[in-house]
Write a protein that holds these residues in place. Sequence first.
Motif, PDB file in Angstrom:
ATOM      1  N   PHE A 108       5.484   4.064   2.862  1.00 40.23           N
ATOM      2  CA  PHE A 108       4.219   3.568   3.417  1.00 40.23           C
ATOM      3  C   PHE A 108       3.142   3.495   2.327  1.00 40.23           C
ATOM      4  O   PHE A 108       2.465   2.477   2.179  1.00 40.23           O
ATOM      5  CB  PHE A 108       3.749   4.461   4.572  1.00 40.23           C
ATOM      6  CG  PHE A 108       2.334   4.181   4.992  1.00 40.23           C
ATOM      7  CD1 PHE A 108       2.026   3.043   5.724  1.00 40.23           C
ATOM      8  CD2 PHE A 108       1.303   5.035   4.633  1.00 40.23           C
ATOM      9  CE1 PHE A 108       0.708   2.766   6.092  1.00 40.23           C
ATOM     10  CE2 PHE A 108      -0.007   4.779   5.000  1.00 40.23           C
ATOM     11  CZ  PHE A 108      -0.302   3.635   5.736  1.00 40.23           C
ATOM     12  N   LEU A 109       2.994   4.567   1.566  1.00 40.62           N
ATOM     13  CA  LEU A 109       1.948   4.603   0.544  1.00 40.62           C
ATOM     14  C   LEU A 109       2.219   3.597  -0.571  1.00 40.62           C
ATOM     15  O   LEU A 109       1.293   2.961  -1.075  1.00 40.62           O
ATOM     16  CB  LEU A 109       1.806   6.017  -0.030  1.00 40.62           C
ATOM     17  CG  LEU A 109       1.270   7.055   0.955  1.00 40.62           C
ATOM     18  CD1 LEU A 109       1.289   8.435   0.341  1.00 40.62           C
ATOM     19  CD2 LEU A 109      -0.123   6.691   1.456  1.00 40.62           C
ATOM     20  N   HIS A 110       3.476   3.433  -0.933  1.00 42.88           N
ATOM     21  CA  HIS A 110       3.845   2.467  -1.970  1.00 42.88           C
ATOM     22  C   HIS A 110       3.443   1.043  -1.562  1.00 42.88           C
ATOM     23  O   HIS A 110       2.889   0.292  -2.364  1.00 42.88           O
ATOM     24  CB  HIS A 110       5.357   2.529  -2.233  1.00 42.88           C
ATOM     25  CG  HIS A 110       5.852   1.470  -3.153  1.00 42.88           C
ATOM     26  ND1 HIS A 110       5.672   1.534  -4.524  1.00 42.88           N
ATOM     27  CD2 HIS A 110       6.515   0.308  -2.905  1.00 42.88           C
ATOM     28  CE1 HIS A 110       6.202   0.452  -5.081  1.00 42.88           C
ATOM     29  NE2 HIS A 110       6.726  -0.296  -4.122  1.00 42.88           N
ATOM     30  N   HIS A 111       3.717   0.710  -0.319  1.00 47.18           N
ATOM     31  CA  HIS A 111       3.460  -0.658   0.139  1.00 47.18           C
ATOM     32  C   HIS A 111       2.015  -0.902   0.572  1.00 47.18           C
ATOM     33  O   HIS A 111       1.659  -2.031   0.920  1.00 47.18           O
ATOM     34  CB  HIS A 111       4.440  -1.032   1.250  1.00 47.18           C
ATOM     35  CG  HIS A 111       5.822  -1.239   0.729  1.00 47.18           C
ATOM     36  ND1 HIS A 111       6.201  -2.364   0.046  1.00 47.18           N
ATOM     37  CD2 HIS A 111       6.901  -0.435   0.752  1.00 47.18           C
ATOM     38  CE1 HIS A 111       7.461  -2.254  -0.316  1.00 47.18           C
ATOM     39  NE2 HIS A 111       7.910  -1.088   0.096  1.00 47.18           N
ATOM     40  N   THR A 112       1.186   0.130   0.544  1.00 47.35           N
ATOM     41  CA  THR A 112      -0.229  -0.048   0.907  1.00 47.35           C
ATOM     42  C   THR A 112      -1.153   0.273  -0.258  1.00 47.35           C
ATOM     43  O   THR A 112      -2.350   0.430  -0.073  1.00 47.35           O
ATOM     44  CB  THR A 112      -0.607   0.827   2.122  1.00 47.35           C
ATOM     45  OG1 THR A 112      -0.328   2.204   1.823  1.00 47.35           O
ATOM     46  CG2 THR A 112       0.146   0.397   3.370  1.00 47.35           C
ATOM     47  N   ARG A 113      -0.608   0.363  -1.458  1.00 45.17           N
ATOM     48  CA  ARG A 113      -1.468   0.629  -2.614  1.00 45.17           C
ATOM     49  C   ARG A 113      -2.032  -0.700  -3.123  1.00 45.17           C
ATOM     50  O   ARG A 113      -1.465  -1.758  -2.874  1.00 45.17           O
ATOM     51  CB  ARG A 113      -0.711   1.383  -3.699  1.00 45.17           C
ATOM     52  CG  ARG A 113       0.313   0.558  -4.444  1.00 45.17           C
ATOM     53  CD  ARG A 113       1.130   1.422  -5.401  1.00 45.17           C
ATOM     54  NE  ARG A 113       1.867   0.635  -6.351  1.00 45.17           N
ATOM     55  CZ  ARG A 113       2.921  -0.118  -6.073  1.00 45.17           C
ATOM     56  NH1 ARG A 113       3.364  -0.202  -4.827  1.00 45.17           N
ATOM     57  NH2 ARG A 113       3.533  -0.797  -7.017  1.00 45.17           N
ATOM     58  N   GLY A 114      -3.128  -0.591  -3.830  1.00 46.98           N
ATOM     59  CA  GLY A 114      -3.719  -1.792  -4.422  1.00 46.98           C
ATOM     60  C   GLY A 114      -4.515  -2.603  -3.417  1.00 46.98           C
ATOM     61  O   GLY A 114      -4.994  -2.102  -2.407  1.00 46.98           O
TER      62      GLY A 114
END
Length: 177
Positions: A108-114
């Motif tokens: 989840f965090l990987h795909h919502t960074r940036g």
Amino acid sequence: MVNQSFTHTLPALRVLENEHRFLTHEMNQWHAIVLDFENERFSREEGLVALQQLRKLVIEFIDPLKNHTEKEEKFLFPMLAKYVGSDQGPVQAVQEEHNEIDAFIGHFLHHTRGDLSQFTLQMMQDVVKDAGEAFEVMMIHFIKEENIIFPMVLSVLRANEQEELFEQLYTSILPES
């Protein structure tokens, strides 16, 4: 939050039970946003704001969760494994669930960074599923620990080991300010 009495009287288990309640309370804060996504309650703009809030709450949740799981993995599981083993069975199962929870949160965090500004509402709904899965695994995990692992502590650990476990577990899971 509803004032509930503890299920267990053993001090070490009360520590873990209390941590489960705290973590569940914190999880419910961000799971409400997941449910709003699942129930399609957001416009795209509202979704962007909600996704950023969800990400913030999940990040704040990580330290207490990690502190809790590390205590279990460092103290509780090895102590039980001396009696019931760790290659299979309930100790191995709950340890694997820790990894599964980490994976869902990490994904989840990987795909919502940036920059999230280009996300469509569908993309947001898709990525939020990982947070929802983490919640589901954790809820089942807590129930499993409290109904399988905790009774094992009572039945296999000697009194001096139960006391030692309490001394090891009696630390805060909250990050230092």
